[in-house]
Scaffold this motif. Structure first.
Motif, PDB file in Angstrom:
ATOM      1  N   SER A 124      10.944  74.519  -1.798  1.00  0.00           N
ATOM      2  CA  SER A 124      11.268  75.684  -0.976  1.00  0.00           C
ATOM      3  C   SER A 124      12.759  75.780  -0.662  1.00  0.00           C
ATOM      4  CB  SER A 124      10.477  75.631   0.331  1.00  0.00           C
ATOM      5  OG  SER A 124      10.842  74.495   1.097  1.00  0.00           O
ATOM      6  N   PHE A 125      13.559  74.849  -1.193  1.00  0.00           N
ATOM      7  CA  PHE A 125      15.000  74.803  -0.950  1.00  0.00           C
ATOM      8  C   PHE A 125      15.311  74.726   0.539  1.00  0.00           C
ATOM      9  CE2 PHE A 125      16.233  77.138  -5.138  1.00  0.00           C
ATOM     10  CZ  PHE A 125      15.815  76.031  -5.848  1.00  0.00           C
ATOM     11  N   GLU A 126      14.467  74.015   1.271  1.00  0.00           N
ATOM     12  CA  GLU A 126      14.714  73.827   2.693  1.00  0.00           C
ATOM     13  C   GLU A 126      15.433  72.516   2.962  1.00  0.00           C
ATOM     14  OE1 GLU A 126      12.348  74.038   6.988  1.00  0.00           O
ATOM     15  OE2 GLU A 126      11.237  74.141   5.100  1.00  0.00           O
ATOM     16  N   PHE A 127      15.128  71.496   2.146  1.00  0.00           N
ATOM     17  CA  PHE A 127      15.734  70.184   2.330  1.00  0.00           C
ATOM     18  C   PHE A 127      16.283  69.663   1.004  1.00  0.00           C
ATOM     19  CE2 PHE A 127      12.241  70.405   5.459  1.00  0.00           C
ATOM     20  CZ  PHE A 127      12.984  70.314   6.626  1.00  0.00           C
ATOM     21  N   GLY A 128      17.241  68.769   1.118  1.00  0.00           N
ATOM     22  CA  GLY A 128      17.804  68.125  -0.059  1.00  0.00           C
ATOM     23  C   GLY A 128      18.109  66.671   0.228  1.00  0.00           C
ATOM     24  N   VAL A 129      18.296  65.906  -0.834  1.00  0.00           N
ATOM     25  CA  VAL A 129      18.640  64.490  -0.673  1.00  0.00           C
ATOM     26  C   VAL A 129      19.596  64.096  -1.784  1.00  0.00           C
ATOM     27  CG1 VAL A 129      16.583  63.793  -1.977  1.00  0.00           C
ATOM     28  CG2 VAL A 129      17.774  62.114  -0.540  1.00  0.00           C
ATOM     29  N   PHE A 130      20.666  63.404  -1.412  1.00  0.00           N
ATOM     30  CA  PHE A 130      21.575  62.812  -2.391  1.00  0.00           C
ATOM     31  C   PHE A 130      21.418  61.310  -2.306  1.00  0.00           C
ATOM     32  CE2 PHE A 130      25.463  60.890  -3.900  1.00  0.00           C
ATOM     33  CZ  PHE A 130      25.704  61.596  -5.065  1.00  0.00           C
ATOM     34  N   ASN A 131      21.133  60.699  -3.441  1.00  0.00           N
ATOM     35  CA  ASN A 131      20.870  59.265  -3.479  1.00  0.00           C
ATOM     36  C   ASN A 131      21.937  58.559  -4.303  1.00  0.00           C
ATOM     37  OD1 ASN A 131      18.921  57.038  -2.850  1.00  0.00           O
ATOM     38  ND2 ASN A 131      18.900  56.864  -5.094  1.00  0.00           N
ATOM     39  N   HIS A 132      22.481  57.460  -3.767  1.00  0.00           N
ATOM     40  CA  HIS A 132      23.486  56.674  -4.470  1.00  0.00           C
ATOM     41  C   HIS A 132      23.099  55.207  -4.365  1.00  0.00           C
ATOM     42  CE1 HIS A 132      27.401  54.527  -4.944  1.00  0.00           C
ATOM     43  NE2 HIS A 132      27.597  55.441  -5.866  1.00  0.00           N
ATOM     44  N   ASP A 133      22.492  54.715  -5.432  1.00  0.00           N
ATOM     45  CA  ASP A 133      22.073  53.308  -5.494  1.00  0.00           C
ATOM     46  C   ASP A 133      23.103  52.562  -6.330  1.00  0.00           C
ATOM     47  OD1 ASP A 133      20.840  50.891  -5.626  1.00  0.00           O
ATOM     48  OD2 ASP A 133      18.895  51.647  -6.282  1.00  0.00           O
ATOM     49  N   TYR A 134      24.086  51.989  -5.648  1.00  0.00           N
ATOM     50  CA  TYR A 134      25.221  51.400  -6.359  1.00  0.00           C
ATOM     51  C   TYR A 134      24.821  50.185  -7.183  1.00  0.00           C
ATOM     52  CZ  TYR A 134      29.832  49.468  -7.285  1.00  0.00           C
ATOM     53  OH  TYR A 134      30.941  48.987  -7.917  1.00  0.00           O
TER      54      TYR A 134
END
Length: 606
Positions: free
Chosen positions: A509-519
């Motif tokens: 629904s383009f209500e939430f987002g997440v950016f993930n950075h697993d170094y």
């Protein structure tokens, strides 16, 4: 008698060598008109003291039209006073006579490559031109930065003391290579056939130098301002960008760029190791604006050939025009300052006056369907931008809880203290549905613009660049750097999204987002950050979502034609008459269309 003349070459002074190098630059780097213009500009601007004609700080700032509000004039003068000493940098700062101005122009515009072909990187030289070596904080507090530059201009023979700052413990890392001469200097010495013993000066180690944070902040603001500048454009035409709310936005953008180089709360400046690591990776075009700015010295206002070029009334091909806006209409995320920020790592030729808004969630609605209806069939590169407000660790309300439950249980700390985040993706390939595998290529770039500028280039090991999936074959998903959401995967049956090592994902629904950075994890579709070497995850509520097309009228026309064709095909399908009472014939037609048969149902036909 009987003695042969000495074959030893007469020892040349540094002044003679500088003149020789300036002559070579003049012959190879400028046309005759450009050099005539350079001399004419210098003659019109120069002050004179005795037999010396030279340029002062305020003269250069006024000629280049550097806005006073930025406070960048002393920084620029510090740079040019150093670069003018090239290649004898230990003699910096120098009085800017014509020969020294030639050095400055060829270095700032990168024309030196025509002579010093073996050297193409000026990163170390620019760092040195910005760096200071004084360790005394008391001197820094008592000596105004601008006063030093003014004294150097007023007294051509005065020794320049630099901008005084404190610098112990500046850099966590040190170079193994202790050689301070950069490739440009070495190549210049080889060109001039200078003996090794003659070229070494009393130069402080580069590892004892930093660029003061405040100086670099001012420079970044100027670089963002001049990023779109063409050689014959006046910088004053962008005066609206340094006034009122626009100036605040410019400062905010500069802070995001600065955050990639230094923690302004704990460090007084940027060391060379950090500088040489960050610039080529995150800002390969950082100093590109200098090219257009310093080429102004090659265009004399007294040389106006326009009246000779116009052959008939109304022919305005060579008449200067009012500058066209960098953006037709600013978006909710993308403005002129953000566009300049993008140009620091994306090609500016594809950005300035070349982007148009294809999709805005606030206008077209936040849904995959509305996104598809606006951006599919665009046959040129696109830039997706999303901004939002970071979510708390503990979900607030049922919708946040539902989104949190759809993500893997592993949680990492936030990437920054800021509540606001902005991410984006640069994509060269046209958008399409990904039924079985992701699309995109090795030129796809995932990036962050706020609160810290960061760039995550594509890997060639993993090609899960972009997934755009819709029912019935797949679960709705728009993700970048995540595994393709195939329904056979166990986590899909459990209702969980799969996150890539470095990835950006939106809910359907383009209500939430997440950016993930697993170094610590390797093998993702995008490389990990070079400035944040730790795991982090930013979960956020989407406030704005935009997609911009890089291209002109031809691309827009082609997209409109393709959409018109698609609409006609859809209308033709809607007009198929299935109510003929011949159920077998109707079913055969639906099977040929792939709408029924197998595990699908065409619904009731009775």
């Amino acid at each position: 008698m009987g003695q042969s003349p000495s074959q030893t070459r007469p020892r040349r002074t540094h002044e003679q060598l500088t003149q020789e190098l300036a002559y070579r630059f003049k012959e190879k780097c400028f046309t005759s008109i450009e050099y005539y213009s350079l001399k004419d500009v210098f003659k019109s601007l120069a002050d004179q003291q005795g037999d010396i004609r030279y340029l002062k700080e305020d003269t250069i700032a006024r000629f280049l039209e550097i806005p006073d509000i930025l406070g960048a004039s002393p920084v620029i003068f510090h740079m040019v006073s150093y670069l003018g000493a090239f290649p004898f940098l230990h003699e910096a700062p120098v009085v800017l006579e014509l020969a020294q101005l030639i050095m400055v122009v060829v270095i700032m515009t990168e024309r030196y490559k025509r002579v010093l072909a073996k050297s193409t990187d000026r990163t170390k030289l620019l760092f040195k031109s910005l760096a200071v070596y004084d360790r005394k904080v008391t001197v820094a507090e008592s000596t105004p930065q601008s006063a030093t530059s003014e004294n150097a201009a007023a007294k051509p023979n005065a020794q320049f003391k630099g901008f005084a700052v404190d610098q112990p413990g500046l850099d966590d890392e040190h170079e193994d290579d202790q050689e301070d001469d950069d490739d440009l200097v070495i190549t210049a010495f080889e060109l001039l056939d200078i003996h090794e013993a003659a070229k070494r000066g009393d130069v402080s180690s580069i590892h004892e130098a930093i660029i003061p944070t405040d100086n670099f902040r001012k420079l970044i603001m100027l670089l963002l301002l001049v990023a779109p500048l063409d050689p014959q454009e006046s910088l004053s035409q962008y005066s609206s960008r340094v006034a009122g709310n626009e100036l605040d936005q410019l400062r905010a953008t500069a802070e995001c760029v600065l955050a990639s180089f230094v923690n302004v709360e704990t460090s007084p400046g940027i060391g060379y190791t950090r500088f040489k690591t960050v610039v080529p990776a995150l800002f390969p075009n950082l100093f590109a604006g200098f090219n257009g700015l310093f080429e102004h010295f090659l265009f004399s206002k007294d040389l106006d050939f326009s009246k000779h070029k116009i052959e008939k009334p109304g022919d305005a091909a060579h008449v200067s025009k009012t500058a066209q806006p960098l953006l037709p209409t600013p978006g909710d995320i993308l403005n002129e300052h953000t566009l300049s920020q993008l140009s620091l790592f994306l090609p500016g030729s594809s950005l300035f006056r070349r982007v148009r808004l294809l999709y805005s969630g606030n206008d077209a609605g936040f849904s995959m369907g509305s996104l598809e209806s606006k951006i599919f069939y665009w046959r040129a590169p696109t830039i997706l931008l999303v901004s939002g407000t970071r979510l708390a660790d503990i979900p607030d309300g049922g919708q946040e809880a539902s989104f949190a439950a759809s993500l893997p249980t592993k949680r990492s700390p936030h990437g920054s203290k800021s509540e606001r985040v902005t991410f984006g993706v640069y994509l060269r390939e046209p958008w399409k549905h990904t039924h079985k595998e992701c699309f995109g290529d090795s030129e796809t770039v995932l990036f962050q613009l706020e609160p810290i500028h960061d760039v995550f280039t594509a890997s060639t090991v993993n090609t899960d660049y972009v997934a755009f999936t819709k029912p019935p074959g797949n679960r709705p998903c728009l993700s970048f750097g995540c595994p393709h959401p195939k329904p056979t995967q166990a986590h899909r049956r459990e209702g969980l999204h799969a996150l890539g090592a470095v990835s950006l994902l939106f809910d359907e629904s383009f209500e939430f987002g997440v950016f993930n950075h697993d170094y610590k994890s390797r093998g993702g579709a995008f490389h990990t950050s070079i400035v944040r070497k730790f795991d982090f995850q930013d979960r956020f509520r989407i406030d704005n979502l935009e997609v911009w097309g890089c291209g002109g009228d031809d691309e827009a026309k082609e997209q409109a034609e393709r959409w018109a064709w698609a609409e006609e095909a859809a209308e033709a399908r809607r007009r198929v008459n299935l109510g003929t009472a011949d159920i077998a014939a109707d079913r055969a037609l639906l099977e040929m269309a792939g709408l029924v048969g197998g595990n699908r149902s065409g619904g009731s036909m009775g």
